[in-house]
Design a protein around this motif. Sequence first.
Motif, PDB file in Angstrom:
ATOM      1  N   ILE A   4      -2.311  25.789   0.030  1.00 45.75           N
ATOM      2  CA  ILE A   4      -2.526  25.911   1.243  1.00 45.75           C
ATOM      3  C   ILE A   4      -3.381  24.697   1.560  1.00 45.75           C
ATOM      4  O   ILE A   4      -3.144  23.541   2.520  1.00 45.75           O
ATOM      5  N   VAL A   5      -4.386  24.411   0.783  1.00 42.55           N
ATOM      6  CA  VAL A   5      -5.147  23.039   0.935  1.00 42.55           C
ATOM      7  C   VAL A   5      -4.439  21.649   0.677  1.00 42.55           C
ATOM      8  O   VAL A   5      -4.812  20.704   1.492  1.00 42.55           O
ATOM      9  N   GLY A   6      -3.274  21.923  -0.013  1.00 42.16           N
ATOM     10  CA  GLY A   6      -2.711  20.395  -0.159  1.00 42.16           C
ATOM     11  C   GLY A   6      -3.177  19.577  -1.283  1.00 42.16           C
ATOM     12  O   GLY A   6      -3.720  19.718  -2.036  1.00 42.16           O
ATOM     13  N   LEU A   7      -2.454  18.601  -0.999  1.00 40.38           N
ATOM     14  CA  LEU A   7      -2.928  17.131  -2.105  1.00 40.38           C
ATOM     15  C   LEU A   7      -4.211  16.730  -1.527  1.00 40.38           C
ATOM     16  O   LEU A   7      -4.672  16.400  -0.443  1.00 40.38           O
ATOM     17  N   PRO A   8      -5.124  16.541  -2.585  1.00 42.24           N
ATOM     18  CA  PRO A   8      -6.320  15.651  -2.448  1.00 42.24           C
ATOM     19  C   PRO A   8      -5.972  14.188  -2.015  1.00 42.24           C
ATOM     20  O   PRO A   8      -5.144  13.811  -2.256  1.00 42.24           O
ATOM     21  N   LEU A   9      -6.885  13.726  -1.233  1.00 43.26           N
ATOM     22  CA  LEU A   9      -7.092  12.675  -0.800  1.00 43.26           C
ATOM     23  C   LEU A   9      -6.748  11.331  -1.954  1.00 43.26           C
ATOM     24  O   LEU A   9      -5.947  10.432  -1.725  1.00 43.26           O
ATOM     25  N   ARG A  10      -7.258  11.546  -3.151  1.00 44.00           N
ATOM     26  CA  ARG A  10      -7.102  10.839  -4.254  1.00 44.00           C
ATOM     27  C   ARG A  10      -5.895  10.538  -4.612  1.00 44.00           C
ATOM     28  O   ARG A  10      -5.145   9.715  -5.184  1.00 44.00           O
ATOM     29  N   ALA A  11      -5.000  11.690  -4.497  1.00 45.50           N
ATOM     30  CA  ALA A  11      -3.775  11.401  -4.925  1.00 45.50           C
ATOM     31  C   ALA A  11      -2.656  10.947  -3.880  1.00 45.50           C
ATOM     32  O   ALA A  11      -1.654  10.479  -4.119  1.00 45.50           O
ATOM     33  N   PHE A  12      -3.145  10.848  -2.630  1.00 46.01           N
ATOM     34  CA  PHE A  12      -2.452  10.643  -1.490  1.00 46.01           C
ATOM     35  C   PHE A  12      -2.742   8.852  -1.503  1.00 46.01           C
ATOM     36  O   PHE A  12      -1.471   8.276  -1.176  1.00 46.01           O
ATOM     37  N   ALA A  13      -3.782   8.309  -1.855  1.00 44.82           N
ATOM     38  CA  ALA A  13      -4.130   6.967  -1.622  1.00 44.82           C
ATOM     39  C   ALA A  13      -2.928   6.148  -2.498  1.00 44.82           C
ATOM     40  O   ALA A  13      -2.402   5.016  -1.903  1.00 44.82           O
ATOM     41  N   PRO A  14      -2.777   6.164  -3.531  1.00 44.88           N
ATOM     42  CA  PRO A  14      -1.902   5.218  -4.229  1.00 44.88           C
ATOM     43  C   PRO A  14      -0.428   5.435  -3.847  1.00 44.88           C
ATOM     44  O   PRO A  14       0.178   4.249  -3.520  1.00 44.88           O
ATOM     45  N   ASN A  15       0.189   6.592  -3.408  1.00 44.45           N
ATOM     46  CA  ASN A  15       1.337   6.816  -2.696  1.00 44.45           C
ATOM     47  C   ASN A  15       1.467   5.972  -1.377  1.00 44.45           C
ATOM     48  O   ASN A  15       2.461   5.397  -1.101  1.00 44.45           O
ATOM     49  N   ALA A  16       0.650   5.975  -0.790  1.00 49.21           N
ATOM     50  CA  ALA A  16       0.307   5.336   0.626  1.00 49.21           C
ATOM     51  C   ALA A  16       0.458   3.679   0.427  1.00 49.21           C
ATOM     52  O   ALA A  16       1.129   3.033   1.334  1.00 49.21           O
ATOM     53  N   VAL A  17      -0.217   3.189  -0.734  1.00 47.54           N
ATOM     54  CA  VAL A  17      -0.095   1.961  -0.991  1.00 47.54           C
ATOM     55  C   VAL A  17       1.434   1.491  -1.258  1.00 47.54           C
ATOM     56  O   VAL A  17       1.761   0.528  -1.022  1.00 47.54           O
ATOM     57  N   THR A  18       1.895   2.571  -2.167  1.00 46.41           N
ATOM     58  CA  THR A  18       3.490   2.114  -2.443  1.00 46.41           C
ATOM     59  C   THR A  18       4.265   2.243  -1.223  1.00 46.41           C
ATOM     60  O   THR A  18       5.015   1.234  -1.141  1.00 46.41           O
ATOM     61  N   ALA A  19       3.920   3.244  -0.206  1.00 49.25           N
ATOM     62  CA  ALA A  19       4.674   3.106   1.010  1.00 49.25           C
ATOM     63  C   ALA A  19       4.578   1.822   1.869  1.00 49.25           C
ATOM     64  O   ALA A  19       5.622   1.238   2.588  1.00 49.25           O
ATOM     65  N   LEU A  20       3.278   1.126   1.857  1.00 52.36           N
ATOM     66  CA  LEU A  20       3.075   0.044   2.499  1.00 52.36           C
ATOM     67  C   LEU A  20       3.875  -1.250   2.114  1.00 52.36           C
ATOM     68  O   LEU A  20       4.517  -2.036   2.517  1.00 52.36           O
ATOM     69  N   ALA A  21       3.969  -1.039   0.449  1.00 58.00           N
ATOM     70  CA  ALA A  21       4.490  -2.347  -0.137  1.00 58.00           C
ATOM     71  C   ALA A  21       6.099  -2.036   0.216  1.00 58.00           C
ATOM     72  O   ALA A  21       6.862  -3.057   0.524  1.00 58.00           O
ATOM     73  N   LEU A  22       6.670  -0.983   0.450  1.00 57.12           N
ATOM     74  CA  LEU A  22       8.087  -0.674   0.878  1.00 57.12           C
ATOM     75  C   LEU A  22       8.462  -1.138   2.371  1.00 57.12           C
ATOM     76  O   LEU A  22       9.292  -1.765   2.509  1.00 57.12           O
ATOM     77  N   CYS A  23       7.298  -0.946   3.170  1.00 59.38           N
ATOM     78  CA  CYS A  23       7.344  -1.317   4.572  1.00 59.38           C
ATOM     79  C   CYS A  23       7.287  -3.015   4.708  1.00 59.38           C
ATOM     80  O   CYS A  23       8.249  -3.609   5.342  1.00 59.38           O
ATOM     81  N   PHE A  24       6.477  -3.573   3.633  1.00 58.11           N
ATOM     82  CA  PHE A  24       6.416  -4.877   3.999  1.00 58.11           C
ATOM     83  C   PHE A  24       7.449  -5.527   3.432  1.00 58.11           C
ATOM     84  O   PHE A  24       7.972  -6.743   3.782  1.00 58.11           O
ATOM     85  N   GLY A  25       8.210  -4.868   2.243  1.00 56.26           N
ATOM     86  CA  GLY A  25       9.496  -5.537   1.994  1.00 56.26           C
ATOM     87  C   GLY A  25      10.523  -5.654   2.865  1.00 56.26           C
ATOM     88  O   GLY A  25      11.275  -6.455   2.956  1.00 56.26           O
ATOM     89  N   LEU A  26      10.787  -4.616   3.485  1.00 55.03           N
ATOM     90  CA  LEU A  26      11.786  -4.152   4.611  1.00 55.03           C
ATOM     91  C   LEU A  26      11.528  -5.209   5.708  1.00 55.03           C
ATOM     92  O   LEU A  26      12.143  -5.717   6.366  1.00 55.03           O
ATOM     93  N   THR A  27      10.063  -5.455   5.997  1.00 56.33           N
ATOM     94  CA  THR A  27       9.636  -6.310   7.104  1.00 56.33           C
ATOM     95  C   THR A  27       9.938  -7.582   6.903  1.00 56.33           C
ATOM     96  O   THR A  27      10.469  -8.423   7.752  1.00 56.33           O
ATOM     97  N   GLY A  28      10.220  -8.016   5.715  1.00 47.81           N
ATOM     98  CA  GLY A  28      10.544  -9.466   4.949  1.00 47.81           C
ATOM     99  C   GLY A  28      12.099  -9.570   5.603  1.00 47.81           C
ATOM    100  O   GLY A  28      12.416 -10.806   6.020  1.00 47.81           O
ATOM    101  N   VAL A  29      12.975  -8.424   5.557  1.00 49.30           N
ATOM    102  CA  VAL A  29      14.192  -8.708   5.988  1.00 49.30           C
ATOM    103  C   VAL A  29      14.354  -8.944   7.603  1.00 49.30           C
ATOM    104  O   VAL A  29      15.006  -9.775   8.068  1.00 49.30           O
ATOM    105  N   ARG A  30      13.511  -8.293   8.166  1.00 47.14           N
ATOM    106  CA  ARG A  30      13.567  -8.349   9.747  1.00 47.14           C
ATOM    107  C   ARG A  30      13.024  -9.662  10.194  1.00 47.14           C
ATOM    108  O   ARG A  30      13.707 -10.273  10.916  1.00 47.14           O
ATOM    109  N   PHE A  31      12.158 -10.486   9.252  1.00 43.45           N
ATOM    110  CA  PHE A  31      11.898 -11.800   9.660  1.00 43.45           C
ATOM    111  C   PHE A  31      12.989 -12.707   9.063  1.00 43.45           C
ATOM    112  O   PHE A  31      13.242 -13.704   9.971  1.00 43.45           O
TER     113      PHE A  31
END
Length: 256
Positions: free
Chosen positions: A15-42
């Motif tokens: 119920i409590v879910g994932l701790p924030l420490r487990a969320f942080a590195p995955n959020a950084v990875t998702a940001l990298a994915l978004c920036f890579g695709l943004t390069g295609v947009r540019f």
Amino acid sequence: MDGADRQADAAERRIVGLPLRAFAPNAVTALALCFGLTGVRFAIGEEWEKALAAIIFAGVLDGMDGRIARLLRAQSRFGAELDSLSDVIAFGVAPAMVMFLWSLQDAPKFGWTAALALAVCCALRLARFNSRMDADVQPHKAAGFLTGIPAPAGAGLAFVPVYLWLVTGETLFREWYVVMPWVLAIAMLMISAIPTYGWSSIRLRRSWRLFALAGVGLLGAALVTAPWHSLLAICVIYVALLPFGIASYARVRLRG
């Protein structure tokens, strides 16, 4: 604690879910994915400098997420799979699209094939890495070396003709017959079996640490003031170090 208490404790953790420490590195990875695709947009808008900057920043984020996960002790199989997916898109698909839109689309034949080679070889490299993740014997990794050039480095090297074009303004570097062989060579290096330097294979002498810190600071300043000259210099040094990496690995194997 009896069985009922253990079940209640497990249900509470779900119920409590994932701790924030487990969320942080995955959020950084998702940001990298978004920036890579943004390069295609540019790239679609022919904003080439922004396209390169977005993908290069994705590479910076990719270098951070694993270290953040280890620092927070938040490594997970989900994070490893997400990181590989992000790498394929940000350092395989996105650079392939940028190089196609920038130059390879002008090739009378096989321009798209060359761009595809970059994306496919990036995916194959990461599939090879994932398949060996749990292997007991990994000679290159055990010695601190990588097998082939990593995906972020491959993306950065693929952009060398663009760096040259931005630095010199010479249209020759944008011609498809110059770009195509280079892109194909980088694609082959990604799936090659040559040993390349990894962070764990580099050892600094104690007397060199202050010089290394000063060098990192100067490199950061150079990347801000003259990014394309600096990136071009980094790529030249990286390629020049490839034979030394092979020789160093051979010496390590002989000592082993």
